[in-house]
Design an enzyme around this catalytic site. Structure first.
Site, short mmCIF file in Angstrom:
data_model
loop_
_atom_site.label_atom_id
_atom_site.label_comp_id
_atom_site.label_asym_id
_atom_site.label_seq_id
_atom_site.Cartn_x
_atom_site.Cartn_y
_atom_site.Cartn_z
N ASN A 42 16.42 -18.87 25.40
CA ASN A 42 17.13 -19.77 24.49
C ASN A 42 18.40 -19.10 23.96
O ASN A 42 18.46 -17.88 23.77
CB ASN A 42 16.24 -20.29 23.37
N GLU A 95 21.06 -19.80 20.94
CA GLU A 95 21.34 -20.59 19.74
C GLU A 95 22.82 -20.49 19.37
O GLU A 95 23.61 -19.78 20.01
CB GLU A 95 20.42 -20.12 18.61
N CYS A 139 17.77 -24.57 25.02
CA CYS A 139 16.42 -24.08 25.25
C CYS A 139 16.36 -23.26 26.54
O CYS A 139 17.14 -23.46 27.47
CB CYS A 139 15.43 -25.23 25.36
N GLU A 176 14.21 -23.32 28.98
CA GLU A 176 13.91 -24.09 30.19
C GLU A 176 15.17 -24.73 30.76
O GLU A 176 15.40 -24.75 31.97
CB GLU A 176 12.90 -25.20 29.89
N CYS A 209 9.69 -28.37 24.70
CA CYS A 209 10.04 -29.43 23.76
C CYS A 209 10.29 -30.73 24.52
O CYS A 209 10.39 -30.76 25.75
CB CYS A 209 11.27 -29.04 22.93
N CYS A 241 13.29 -30.76 26.90
CA CYS A 241 13.06 -29.97 28.12
C CYS A 241 12.09 -30.67 29.05
O CYS A 241 12.23 -30.60 30.27
CB CYS A 241 12.57 -28.58 27.75
N1 THU Z 1 13.02 -23.60 22.27
C1 THU Z 1 13.07 -23.38 23.61
O1 THU Z 1 13.84 -22.53 24.08
N2 THU Z 1 12.28 -24.12 24.42
C2 THU Z 1 11.40 -25.06 23.96
O2 THU Z 1 10.85 -25.80 24.76
C3 THU Z 1 11.10 -25.14 22.53
C4 THU Z 1 12.19 -24.62 21.65
C5 THU Z 1 13.90 -22.83 21.39
C6 THU Z 1 15.01 -23.64 20.77
C7 THU Z 1 15.32 -22.82 19.54
O3 THU Z 1 16.24 -21.80 19.91
C8 THU Z 1 14.00 -22.16 19.19
O4 THU Z 1 13.16 -22.29 20.33
C9 THU Z 1 13.29 -22.78 17.99
O5 THU Z 1 13.17 -24.16 18.15
#
Ligand code: THU
Length: 148
Positions: free
Chosen positions: A52, A54, A63, A65, A97, A100
């Protein structure tokens, strides 16, 4: 034909999970402190990883994925055999999520999806289709064409 969730070789599942844990260390997650790693196995054997990423503008977080999918597709891979996703803790399941799930559904609705577990294997296997019942996908778009 797509692989069923139970058809993944345990060695492949463990290897993908290890790759996901490795790339997780690169996560740029200063805001959530929630590090995620993904490892996507293409049909040609290549593995594309993602973490991920940010942003100070929180809603722009990418994310793990979707980073992995973007890397893979931009390198010419569109057929996938499996994906592993891990959150910060090795024995706690972290399912993709909703966003994704939709993106993964486009390219591999039935591919085995490996996530960590505290069970004896250390992982469990499901699929995007199982996590996104009634999904809107390419077939739905084609079926709806012609309606104005
Ligand atoms: N996140 C992912 O990378 N993949 C997911 O499927 C769930 C959430 C990340 C996004 C954000 O940077 C952190 O997790 C918290 O939500």
């Amino acid at each position: 034909m797509s692989a069923s969730p139970s058809s993944i070789d345990p060695a492949v599942a463990r290897d993908l999970l290890a790759r996901a844990r490795e790339v997780r260390a690169n996560a740029y997650a200063p805001y959530s402190r929630f590090q995620v790693g993904a490892a996507l196995l293409a049909a040609d054997g290549r593995v594309f990883t993602g973490c991920n990423v940010e942003n100070a503008s929180y809603g722009l977080a990418n994310c793990a994925e979707r980073v992995a999918i973007g890397k893979a597709v931009s390198e010419g891979a569109r057929e996938f055999a499996a994906i592993a996703v891990t959150g910060p803790r090795d024995a706690v399941p972290t399912a993709p999520c909703g966003a994704c799930r939709q993106v993964l559904y486009e390219f591999g609705p039935d591919m085995p999806l490996v996530i960590p577990s505290d069970n004896a294997d250390g992982y469990e296997v499901t699929s995007v289709a199982a996590l996104l019942p009634g999904a809107f996908g390419p077939a739905a778009l084609v079926a709806g064409q012609g309606v104005r």
